[in-house]
Motif scaffolding. Sequence first.
Motif, PDB file in Angstrom:
ATOM      1  N   GLY A 299      49.278  44.323  27.040  1.00 38.18           N
ATOM      2  CA  GLY A 299      47.884  44.730  27.668  1.00 38.18           C
ATOM      3  C   GLY A 299      48.168  45.820  28.931  1.00 38.18           C
ATOM      4  O   GLY A 299      49.375  46.086  29.070  1.00 38.18           O
ATOM      5  N   PRO A 300      47.108  45.920  29.375  1.00 37.41           N
ATOM      6  CA  PRO A 300      47.150  47.058  30.596  1.00 37.41           C
ATOM      7  C   PRO A 300      47.763  46.299  31.694  1.00 37.41           C
ATOM      8  O   PRO A 300      47.825  45.167  31.846  1.00 37.41           O
ATOM      9  CB  PRO A 300      45.849  47.520  30.536  1.00 37.41           C
ATOM     10  CG  PRO A 300      45.037  46.283  30.499  1.00 37.41           C
ATOM     11  CD  PRO A 300      45.895  45.611  29.299  1.00 37.41           C
ATOM     12  N   ALA A 301      47.804  47.078  32.861  1.00 33.50           N
ATOM     13  CA  ALA A 301      48.455  46.607  34.054  1.00 33.50           C
ATOM     14  C   ALA A 301      47.223  45.765  34.626  1.00 33.50           C
ATOM     15  O   ALA A 301      46.011  45.758  34.326  1.00 33.50           O
ATOM     16  CB  ALA A 301      48.685  47.967  35.034  1.00 33.50           C
ATOM     17  N   LYS A 302      47.882  44.560  35.174  1.00 29.73           N
ATOM     18  CA  LYS A 302      47.069  43.758  35.946  1.00 29.73           C
ATOM     19  C   LYS A 302      46.038  44.361  36.922  1.00 29.73           C
ATOM     20  O   LYS A 302      46.277  45.159  37.717  1.00 29.73           O
ATOM     21  CB  LYS A 302      47.669  42.680  36.537  1.00 29.73           C
ATOM     22  CG  LYS A 302      46.899  41.384  37.221  1.00 29.73           C
ATOM     23  CD  LYS A 302      47.735  40.188  37.600  1.00 29.73           C
ATOM     24  CE  LYS A 302      47.070  39.026  38.302  1.00 29.73           C
ATOM     25  NZ  LYS A 302      45.847  38.541  37.337  1.00 29.73           N
ATOM     26  N   ASP A 303      44.844  43.992  36.916  1.00 30.92           N
ATOM     27  CA  ASP A 303      43.693  44.364  37.712  1.00 30.92           C
ATOM     28  C   ASP A 303      43.318  45.868  37.518  1.00 30.92           C
ATOM     29  O   ASP A 303      42.554  46.443  38.381  1.00 30.92           O
ATOM     30  CB  ASP A 303      44.063  44.040  39.228  1.00 30.92           C
ATOM     31  CG  ASP A 303      42.363  43.908  39.994  1.00 30.92           C
ATOM     32  OD1 ASP A 303      41.778  43.399  39.524  1.00 30.92           O
ATOM     33  OD2 ASP A 303      42.786  44.480  41.288  1.00 30.92           O
ATOM     34  N   SER A 304      44.001  46.522  36.307  1.00 31.60           N
ATOM     35  CA  SER A 304      43.308  47.724  36.253  1.00 31.60           C
ATOM     36  C   SER A 304      41.938  47.777  35.515  1.00 31.60           C
ATOM     37  O   SER A 304      41.415  46.573  35.190  1.00 31.60           O
ATOM     38  CB  SER A 304      44.378  48.488  35.053  1.00 31.60           C
ATOM     39  OG  SER A 304      44.119  47.447  33.653  1.00 31.60           O
TER      40      SER A 304
ATOM     41  N   HIS B 149      38.625  43.418  30.036  1.00 25.87           N
ATOM     42  CA  HIS B 149      38.906  42.514  29.030  1.00 25.87           C
ATOM     43  C   HIS B 149      38.399  41.148  29.592  1.00 25.87           C
ATOM     44  O   HIS B 149      38.095  40.413  28.839  1.00 25.87           O
ATOM     45  CB  HIS B 149      40.444  42.405  28.854  1.00 25.87           C
ATOM     46  CG  HIS B 149      40.975  41.590  27.957  1.00 25.87           C
ATOM     47  ND1 HIS B 149      41.716  40.494  28.188  1.00 25.87           N
ATOM     48  CD2 HIS B 149      40.955  41.452  26.634  1.00 25.87           C
ATOM     49  CE1 HIS B 149      41.852  39.650  27.348  1.00 25.87           C
ATOM     50  NE2 HIS B 149      41.592  40.148  26.262  1.00 25.87           N
ATOM     51  N   THR B 150      38.511  40.975  30.894  1.00 25.22           N
ATOM     52  CA  THR B 150      37.976  39.697  31.409  1.00 25.22           C
ATOM     53  C   THR B 150      36.449  39.505  31.385  1.00 25.22           C
ATOM     54  O   THR B 150      36.216  38.447  30.919  1.00 25.22           O
ATOM     55  CB  THR B 150      38.462  39.524  32.809  1.00 25.22           C
ATOM     56  OG1 THR B 150      39.851  39.498  33.135  1.00 25.22           O
ATOM     57  CG2 THR B 150      37.788  38.383  33.479  1.00 25.22           C
TER      58      THR B 150
END
Length: 273
Positions: free
Chosen positions: A186-191, A197-198
């Motif tokens: 997945g992508p960097a957290k909080d990107s 996604h969230t």
Amino acid sequence: MSSPIPSLFLYDHPASSYAQKVRMALRLKNLPFTKETPQNLGLGEPNASFESANLRMEVPALIIDSDFKIFDSSVIVQYLEDAFPDAPSLLPKDPRERAVARMIEEMCDTAYEAINWALGEVFWFGRAEGKEAERINAAAADQTKQIHEWLTPHLGSKDFFNGDAPGLADICVAPVFHRSVLRGLGPAKDSALDRWHTRMGEVPAIAETWREMEGGVQGMSNAGPGFWAPHSGRRREYRDHRLEFLMKNGAGWIVNKGLEDDNVRFGRFPRVN
């Protein structure tokens, strides 16, 4: 006064990215449907009803009122847009934004889907081990990152690729992207993509479809080693974009080995010996 909704029956598989796209479209447009996974999908055994809906014997295939039959996820979603104009539209009104949505669909249905497919060939079917598996996994990780970098400016500061609500681009990205997240790619957290996604997971139509996918994957995990054995009779379908990923990443030998073991296939038609 709107026309009555016809009966909609979907040949489906919970883990198929293409079938997920169609289920998300049906649910976002509030269209009731029934679904079924074709018996012995991928074994090449006779299934007259399924074959009548799709000569290629691939999911998804949609049957409308028992007599009108269409296949290919893009064709099905476009049909739903045309046939049910009173249902929420999945396409933006601006022609440029529509073009971008269709471009994202093409990228996700080909290049992105092929990456996940190749990882499945390594993880599920064990077609590569050791350094060969490491090389394929590294290529998949790098190319997934490239696609995420390409997607990011198309999302921009919007909540969804479609704007304020999920649309075509979102339901094309969602199946393959969620699979990447589950595989640790997945992508960097909080990107921006992580936040997207969230948000997607908070949409009931998307969350239900992801739960079905995760359940389908768990079911395959529970099937035991015999399900994945080289001589189980199960043949994985190699479409053109899947072949391209393997060939350009030095894994053409996997295809040749699969042909020798007779556990790969190319669409509905039998290959000539």
